[in-house]
Design a protein around this motif. Structure first.
Motif, PDB file in Angstrom:
ATOM      1  N   LEU A 232       0.892  -1.220   0.135  1.00 43.13           N
ATOM      2  CA  LEU A 232      -0.160   0.151  -0.090  1.00 43.13           C
ATOM      3  C   LEU A 232       0.850   1.356   0.066  1.00 43.13           C
ATOM      4  CD1 LEU A 232      -2.583   1.270   0.253  1.00 43.13           C
ATOM      5  CD2 LEU A 232      -2.826   1.230   2.661  1.00 43.13           C
ATOM      6  N   ALA A 233       1.898   1.184   0.745  1.00 41.54           N
ATOM      7  CA  ALA A 233       2.788   2.594   0.817  1.00 41.54           C
ATOM      8  C   ALA A 233       3.367   2.728  -0.589  1.00 41.54           C
ATOM      9  CB  ALA A 233       3.970   2.191   1.868  1.00 41.54           C
ATOM     10  N   ALA A 234       3.819   1.579  -1.311  1.00 37.56           N
ATOM     11  CA  ALA A 234       4.554   1.730  -2.623  1.00 37.56           C
ATOM     12  C   ALA A 234       3.460   2.353  -3.680  1.00 37.56           C
ATOM     13  CB  ALA A 234       4.909   0.456  -3.228  1.00 37.56           C
ATOM     14  N   LEU A 235       2.020   1.931  -3.657  1.00 31.54           N
ATOM     15  CA  LEU A 235       1.226   2.111  -4.434  1.00 31.54           C
ATOM     16  C   LEU A 235       0.927   3.619  -3.918  1.00 31.54           C
ATOM     17  CD1 LEU A 235      -1.147   1.972  -6.509  1.00 31.54           C
ATOM     18  CD2 LEU A 235      -2.722   1.303  -4.742  1.00 31.54           C
ATOM     19  N   VAL A 236       0.695   4.233  -2.919  1.00 35.62           N
ATOM     20  CA  VAL A 236       0.474   5.473  -2.406  1.00 35.62           C
ATOM     21  C   VAL A 236       1.694   6.564  -2.669  1.00 35.62           C
ATOM     22  CG1 VAL A 236       0.191   7.011  -0.468  1.00 35.62           C
ATOM     23  CG2 VAL A 236      -1.229   5.028  -0.783  1.00 35.62           C
ATOM     24  N   GLY A 237       2.876   6.024  -2.688  1.00 37.86           N
ATOM     25  CA  GLY A 237       4.044   6.862  -2.951  1.00 37.86           C
ATOM     26  C   GLY A 237       4.204   7.056  -4.453  1.00 37.86           C
ATOM     27  N   ILE A 238       3.780   6.124  -5.599  1.00 38.34           N
ATOM     28  CA  ILE A 238       3.702   6.491  -6.773  1.00 38.34           C
ATOM     29  C   ILE A 238       2.829   7.181  -7.372  1.00 38.34           C
ATOM     30  CG2 ILE A 238       3.378   5.101  -8.895  1.00 38.34           C
ATOM     31  CD1 ILE A 238       4.521   2.670  -7.551  1.00 38.34           C
ATOM     32  N   ILE A 239       1.624   7.073  -6.699  1.00 40.87           N
ATOM     33  CA  ILE A 239       0.333   8.043  -6.669  1.00 40.87           C
ATOM     34  C   ILE A 239       0.732   9.446  -6.483  1.00 40.87           C
ATOM     35  CG2 ILE A 239      -2.102   8.736  -6.408  1.00 40.87           C
ATOM     36  CD1 ILE A 239      -2.613   5.907  -6.248  1.00 40.87           C
ATOM     37  N   LEU A 240       1.562   9.656  -5.470  1.00 41.28           N
ATOM     38  CA  LEU A 240       1.482  10.832  -4.949  1.00 41.28           C
ATOM     39  C   LEU A 240       2.764  11.525  -5.772  1.00 41.28           C
ATOM     40  CD1 LEU A 240       1.991  10.689  -0.821  1.00 41.28           C
ATOM     41  CD2 LEU A 240       0.270  11.852  -2.445  1.00 41.28           C
ATOM     42  N   ASN A 241       3.582  10.692  -6.374  1.00 38.73           N
ATOM     43  CA  ASN A 241       4.862  11.382  -7.124  1.00 38.73           C
ATOM     44  C   ASN A 241       4.177  11.602  -8.611  1.00 38.73           C
ATOM     45  OD1 ASN A 241       7.587  11.425  -8.201  1.00 38.73           O
ATOM     46  ND2 ASN A 241       6.801  10.043  -9.640  1.00 38.73           N
ATOM     47  N   LEU A 242       3.147  10.950  -8.849  1.00 38.46           N
ATOM     48  CA  LEU A 242       2.573  11.453 -10.371  1.00 38.46           C
ATOM     49  C   LEU A 242       1.741  12.468 -10.190  1.00 38.46           C
ATOM     50  CD1 LEU A 242       1.859   7.771 -11.510  1.00 38.46           C
ATOM     51  CD2 LEU A 242       3.782   9.209 -12.556  1.00 38.46           C
ATOM     52  N   VAL A 243       0.926  12.882  -9.292  1.00 38.40           N
ATOM     53  CA  VAL A 243      -0.033  13.965  -9.299  1.00 38.40           C
ATOM     54  C   VAL A 243       0.463  14.942  -8.419  1.00 38.40           C
ATOM     55  CG1 VAL A 243      -1.926  11.994  -8.935  1.00 38.40           C
ATOM     56  CG2 VAL A 243      -1.075  13.112  -6.933  1.00 38.40           C
ATOM     57  N   LEU A 244       1.601  15.006  -7.581  1.00 43.38           N
ATOM     58  CA  LEU A 244       1.895  16.270  -6.947  1.00 43.38           C
ATOM     59  C   LEU A 244       2.557  17.056  -7.998  1.00 43.38           C
ATOM     60  CD1 LEU A 244       3.303  14.974  -3.336  1.00 43.38           C
ATOM     61  CD2 LEU A 244       0.873  16.421  -4.017  1.00 43.38           C
ATOM     62  N   PRO A 245       2.286  18.674  -7.683  1.00 45.31           N
ATOM     63  CA  PRO A 245       2.903  19.087  -8.991  1.00 45.31           C
ATOM     64  C   PRO A 245       4.284  19.396  -8.580  1.00 45.31           C
ATOM     65  CG  PRO A 245       1.696  20.660  -7.333  1.00 45.31           C
ATOM     66  CD  PRO A 245       1.201  19.078  -6.999  1.00 45.31           C
ATOM     67  N   LYS A 246       5.274  19.535  -9.637  1.00 46.64           N
ATOM     68  CA  LYS A 246       6.571  19.773  -9.299  1.00 46.64           C
ATOM     69  C   LYS A 246       6.867  21.100  -8.782  1.00 46.64           C
ATOM     70  CE  LYS A 246       8.267  15.965 -11.627  1.00 46.64           C
ATOM     71  NZ  LYS A 246       8.700  14.738 -10.762  1.00 46.64           N
ATOM     72  N   THR A 247       7.861  21.082  -7.996  1.00 52.80           N
ATOM     73  CA  THR A 247       8.184  22.633  -7.375  1.00 52.80           C
ATOM     74  C   THR A 247       9.655  22.708  -7.500  1.00 52.80           C
ATOM     75  OG1 THR A 247       8.471  21.472  -5.250  1.00 52.80           O
ATOM     76  CG2 THR A 247       6.247  22.005  -5.443  1.00 52.80           C
ATOM     77  N   LEU A 248      10.148  23.975  -7.073  1.00 51.66           N
ATOM     78  CA  LEU A 248      11.486  24.246  -7.298  1.00 51.66           C
ATOM     79  C   LEU A 248      12.117  23.525  -6.035  1.00 51.66           C
ATOM     80  CD1 LEU A 248      11.265  28.157  -7.985  1.00 51.66           C
ATOM     81  CD2 LEU A 248      12.086  26.365  -9.348  1.00 51.66           C
ATOM     82  N   ASN A 249      13.319  23.221  -6.133  1.00 53.54           N
ATOM     83  CA  ASN A 249      13.724  22.634  -4.973  1.00 53.54           C
ATOM     84  C   ASN A 249      14.370  23.673  -3.931  1.00 53.54           C
ATOM     85  OD1 ASN A 249      16.416  23.437  -5.607  1.00 53.54           O
ATOM     86  ND2 ASN A 249      16.831  21.728  -6.926  1.00 53.54           N
ATOM     87  N   HIS A 250      14.805  23.153  -2.762  1.00 49.95           N
ATOM     88  CA  HIS A 250      15.086  24.373  -1.833  1.00 49.95           C
ATOM     89  C   HIS A 250      16.123  25.057  -2.267  1.00 49.95           C
ATOM     90  CE1 HIS A 250      15.161  25.681   2.318  1.00 49.95           C
ATOM     91  NE2 HIS A 250      16.482  25.336   2.377  1.00 49.95           N
ATOM     92  N   LYS A 251      17.023  24.818  -2.850  1.00 51.04           N
ATOM     93  CA  LYS A 251      18.263  25.705  -3.436  1.00 51.04           C
ATOM     94  C   LYS A 251      17.761  26.643  -4.285  1.00 51.04           C
ATOM     95  CE  LYS A 251      21.822  22.208  -2.329  1.00 51.04           C
ATOM     96  NZ  LYS A 251      22.822  21.414  -2.794  1.00 51.04           N
ATOM     97  N   GLU A 252      16.949  26.189  -5.196  1.00 49.36           N
ATOM     98  CA  GLU A 252      16.325  27.177  -6.450  1.00 49.36           C
ATOM     99  C   GLU A 252      15.507  28.162  -5.735  1.00 49.36           C
ATOM    100  OE1 GLU A 252      14.725  24.241  -8.843  1.00 49.36           O
ATOM    101  OE2 GLU A 252      16.506  24.120 -10.240  1.00 49.36           O
TER     102      GLU A 252
END
Length: 447
Positions: A412-432
């Motif tokens: 379940l953790a793997a499935l949720v992690g894959i979904i979150l990675n696909l749906v969460l918008p990309k953001t600038l990383n901390h340094k950027e």
């Protein structure tokens, strides 16, 4: 360093046998530990035999060598990533369903191999980026931590026992010393040395204090000398297949890393020749074959890569020789019965190190990949995976009167992690983000 024996070179028989035996020693402790733990933690207690794991690791390695055209010197042993699903599915549905899930894992590997052959690797990075892979691997190790502690403190019972803790501690100490203090080949086989040392400690203390005896040789005396692994008819169900399939995503990523490390050690690009599609297919078909005999899923072993790095012997003939020796050993039933006499606290002590190493390898994946946890997106993905996987998250609802959907823990953790990675918008990383803020502030100052 110059290689001593290259991949395609065949050593003389006088050198061949001892060189292959080194690889048997390197893979032995971890390979037999998986079926030992699965059997110990399932109600049937005869679920998976250590001799079967040896047999399927040897047979799977030979199949892998054949599929990779004899170009990749890799040994395949029992995969630790599947311990939790093997236990949970065997307990809830029965051992044949666990083997059905394991069999299907092999087909998933083959499917990924075909996609990689025709479309390359770029798409895989989108589904399984390092932040997902590393977090899942950490979850796999920590999810097994309570099992290690129970074995170390309680053995196979329910009551805390100080003597068990002593045996487990001695075993762990010996393994750590072998890994950190000793030099050369010994550092590659700390698991085997720890098990042998803990076993001898338990044996000697049992002689002097019979009330604490943990080892009984009666099963060895009554076991036949020879035997052949039994065939198992896999059973297939939606939940077992889904559980194993989701965990396999992490092990596929692990395969990519192991193949890359092997390439660096040997000095050849195995991603290109014979091709990652062949190494992945070999790993997968070996896993499906193992399931037909009731053996655990296979994975390429870093311990044997370590042996090659130390000895600078990269011969695929040596790896094949180790596989043949493993098969021969598995056919001696008394040898398998002797392995079963290893006390549970000994395995508990060695598991304390092994399961921690699994979790640590996940942390290493995150660190070496440069995951920035100043980026809230990464922080959220890892946090949710860890809590669901370690906390025992479960998704359950009835589909029909006879069929339920049940997904829990690592899957379940793997499935949720894959979904979150696909749906969460990309953001600038901390340094950027920091650089952008500084640039904005500088612009405001100038104006």
């Amino acid at each position: 360093m110059e290689k001593i024996i290259d991949v395609k070179e065949k050593p003389t028989l006088r050198r061949w046998i001892p060189l292959s035996l080194q690889h048997v020693f390197a893979m032995f402790g971890a390979t037999v530990l998986v079926p030992f733990l699965v059997t110990l933690n399932t109600p049937e207690h005869t679920v998976m035999l250590t001799s079967t794991a040896l047999f399927t690791s040897g047979l799977g390695t030979l199949l892998y060598i054949l599929i990779t055209q004899g170009k990749v010197p890799a040994y395949l042993g029992s995969s630790f990533a599947f311990i939790a699903p093997l236990i949970s599915i065997s307990t809830a549905y029965g051992f044949p369903y666990a083997m059905g899930g394991a069999f299907f894992v092999g087909l998933i590997y083959v499917g990924f191999a075909l996609i990689i052959k025709f479309f390359g690797l770029q798409w895989l990075d989108k589904i399984l980026p390092p932040v997902v892979i590393g977090s899942i691997i950490v979850t796999i190790g920590l999810n097994l931590a309570p099992t290690a502690m129970d074995m170390a403190m309680k053995g196979s019972g329910d009551t805390y026992n100080l003597y068990y803790v002593l045996v487990a501690t001695v075993t762990l100490a010996i393994a750590i010393i072998a890994s950190v203090v000793f030099k050369g080949f010994v550092t590659v086989i700390p698991v085997l040395i720890g098990i042998i040392g803990g076993y001898l400690f338990a044996l000697f203390t049992g002689w002097f204090f019979p009330e604490h005896a943990l080892i009984d040789f009666s099963a060895v005396a009554t076991a036949p000398w020879f035997g052949f692994p039994r065939l198992v008819k896999p059973e297939f169900g939606f939940v077992p297949i889904a559980t194993f399939a989701l965990v396999s995503l992490a092990t596929i990523a692990e395969h990519l890393g192991d193949t890359l490390v092997t390439s660096k050690v040997v000095g050849k690009d195995f991603y290109k020749n014979p091709g990652l599609h062949r190494t992945l297919a070999g790993d997968g078909l070996a896993t499906s074959l193992a399931a037909l005999f009731g053996g655990p899923p296979n994975t390429t072993y870093g311990e044997n890569v370590g042996v090659m790095a130390i000895t600078r012997v990269y011969s695929v003939w040596v790896i094949g020789g180790a596989a043949v020796i493993a098969i021969i050993l598995s056919l001696f039933t008394k040898f398998g019965a002797l392995i079963q006499t290893i006390p549970v606290p000994v395995m508990g002590g060695i598991s304390m190190m092994l399961f921690g190493i699994i979790a640590s390898s996940g942390i290493r994946t995150l660190v070496e990949s440069g995951i920035d946890y100043g980026d809230k997106r990464n922080l959220i993905i890892s946090s949710v995976i860890l809590v669901i996987g370690i906390g025992g998250g479960k998704l359950f609802f009835p589909l029909t009167d006879q069929l339920n959907f049940n997904l829990e823990g690592i899957a379940l953790a793997a499935l949720v992690g894959i979904i979150l990675n696909l749906v969460l918008p990309k953001t600038l990383n901390h340094k950027e983000e920091k650089a952008a803020a500084e640039a904005k502030q500088e612009g405001n100052t100038n104006s």
